[in-house]
Design a protein around this motif. Structure first.
Motif, mmCIF file in Angstrom:
data_model
loop_
_atom_site.group_PDB
_atom_site.id
_atom_site.type_symbol
_atom_site.label_atom_id
_atom_site.label_comp_id
_atom_site.label_asym_id
_atom_site.label_seq_id
_atom_site.Cartn_x
_atom_site.Cartn_y
_atom_site.Cartn_z
ATOM 1 N N PHE A 12 0.838 -1.209 0.000
ATOM 2 C CA PHE A 12 0.000 0.000 0.000
ATOM 3 C C PHE A 12 0.864 1.248 0.000
ATOM 4 O O PHE A 12 1.961 1.250 0.564
ATOM 5 N N ASP A 13 0.337 2.332 -0.589
ATOM 6 C CA ASP A 13 1.063 3.602 -0.527
ATOM 7 C C ASP A 13 0.715 4.330 0.768
ATOM 8 O O ASP A 13 -0.054 3.810 1.591
ATOM 9 N N ALA A 14 1.259 5.524 0.951
ATOM 10 C CA ALA A 14 1.077 6.268 2.199
ATOM 11 C C ALA A 14 -0.388 6.601 2.473
ATOM 12 O O ALA A 14 -0.794 6.736 3.635
ATOM 13 N N ALA A 15 -1.205 6.687 1.426
ATOM 14 C CA ALA A 15 -2.631 6.976 1.593
ATOM 15 C C ALA A 15 -3.463 5.706 1.779
ATOM 16 O O ALA A 15 -4.677 5.770 1.948
ATOM 17 N N GLY A 16 -2.821 4.545 1.738
ATOM 18 C CA GLY A 16 -3.534 3.280 1.919
ATOM 19 C C GLY A 16 -4.036 2.654 0.632
ATOM 20 O O GLY A 16 -4.719 1.629 0.669
ATOM 21 N N ALA A 17 -3.698 3.265 -0.511
ATOM 22 C CA ALA A 17 -4.125 2.706 -1.802
ATOM 23 C C ALA A 17 -3.238 1.518 -2.176
ATOM 24 O O ALA A 17 -2.044 1.508 -1.898
ATOM 25 N N LEU A 39 1.923 -9.415 -4.208
ATOM 26 C CA LEU A 39 0.792 -9.883 -3.396
ATOM 27 C C LEU A 39 -0.526 -9.256 -3.827
ATOM 28 O O LEU A 39 -1.594 -9.758 -3.481
ATOM 29 N N ASN A 40 -0.450 -8.173 -4.588
ATOM 30 C CA ASN A 40 -1.666 -7.525 -5.082
ATOM 31 C C ASN A 40 -2.071 -8.023 -6.467
ATOM 32 O O ASN A 40 -3.067 -7.567 -7.024
ATOM 33 N N ASP A 41 -1.306 -8.944 -7.026
ATOM 34 C CA ASP A 41 -1.610 -9.521 -8.335
ATOM 35 C C ASP A 41 -2.663 -10.619 -8.145
ATOM 36 O O ASP A 41 -2.418 -11.600 -7.439
ATOM 37 N N PRO A 42 -3.841 -10.485 -8.745
ATOM 38 C CA PRO A 42 -4.905 -11.474 -8.537
ATOM 39 C C PRO A 42 -4.532 -12.888 -8.973
ATOM 40 O O PRO A 42 -5.134 -13.859 -8.518
ATOM 41 N N ARG A 43 -3.523 -13.037 -9.812
ATOM 42 C CA ARG A 43 -3.098 -14.382 -10.239
ATOM 43 C C ARG A 43 -2.567 -15.206 -9.065
ATOM 44 O O ARG A 43 -2.556 -16.433 -9.129
ATOM 45 N N PHE A 44 -2.141 -14.526 -7.995
ATOM 46 C CA PHE A 44 -1.549 -15.232 -6.859
ATOM 47 C C PHE A 44 -2.454 -15.241 -5.629
ATOM 48 O O PHE A 44 -2.034 -15.623 -4.545
ATOM 49 N N ALA A 45 -3.703 -14.836 -5.816
ATOM 50 C CA ALA A 45 -4.650 -14.837 -4.695
ATOM 51 C C ALA A 45 -4.833 -16.255 -4.164
ATOM 52 O O ALA A 45 -4.961 -17.206 -4.927
ATOM 53 N N GLY A 46 -4.813 -16.400 -2.856
ATOM 54 C CA GLY A 46 -5.001 -17.694 -2.227
ATOM 55 C C GLY A 46 -3.770 -18.577 -2.211
ATOM 56 O O GLY A 46 -3.835 -19.737 -1.791
ATOM 57 N N SER A 47 -2.648 -18.053 -2.646
ATOM 58 C CA SER A 47 -1.412 -18.829 -2.667
ATOM 59 C C SER A 47 -0.996 -19.227 -1.252
ATOM 60 O O SER A 47 -1.121 -18.449 -0.316
#
Length: 196
Positions: free
Chosen positions: A48-53, A60-68
């Protein structure tokens, strides 16, 4: 602890060297007294950036690796302070296995104590897995009983070593307290002899 025998999962390729425990779980999130709830803060300043985005470019934000359930890392993973919160965050996020060429000793031992299997593999094997896993999601089966890693795409089997004590603890889902309970009868008999 939950026992660990076999994990089949897409691998999350974290291509960074010398990842320290403050990067794994930053100090501002260490105020909790439970072992759970740290997963949402795993690699927080990279995710996340400083604003929480959300930083879309972080793995880890790549949906291809969700649930790994398998984290693939580079050398000297878990260096820095000895905080046990680092394996707590990794486990709470969902990773049960870490593959890396080397680990900081305290972090490595803390993984076993918390139900995570940290596997050491040669640098050339890690480099190949990282390169392949970044091109396209890579699925592996880690078999603790056989001490092998199977690549689904190529059929390659990669052996790994583990000390028998740590292997038994993970296979049975034991921590040191659970192991002590295995000797409850002997402990009670000893206490009875001491009392008489």
């Amino acid at each position: 602890m939950e026992s660990l025998r076999m994990i089949t999962s897409t691998v999350t390729p974290l291509d960074r060297k010398n990842v320290d425990t403050d990067q794994i779980i930053s100090k501002e999130f260490l105020k909790r007294i439970e072992r759970t709830g740290f997963g949402r803060y795993l690699f927080h300043h990279w995710r996340f950036d400083a604003a929480g985005a959300v930083k879309e470019s972080f793995v880890l934000n790549d949906p291809r690796f969700a649930g790994s359930e398998i984290l693939l890392a580079d050398e000297n993973f878990g260096c820095g302070s000895s905080r046990e919160h680092a394996p707590w965050a990794i486990l709470d996020y969902g990773f049960r296995v870490i593959l890396a060429p080397s680990y900081a000793d305290i972090f490595y031992n803390n993984c076993f104590k918390n139900g995570i299997l940290p596997i050491r593999l040669p640098q050339n094997v890690i480099d190949r897995l990282l390169a392949d896993g970044q091109k396209t999601p890579l699925s592996l089966t880690v078999d603790l009983e056989q001490q092998t890693i199977l690549r689904k795409d190529s059929g390659e089997t990669i052996p790994f070593g583990i000390d028998p004590y740590s292997k038994e603890m993970l296979l049975n889902g034991w921590d040191e307290i659970s192991l002590t309970f295995q000797y409850e009868d002997q402990i009670a008999a000893y206490e009875n002899r001491k009392a008489n």
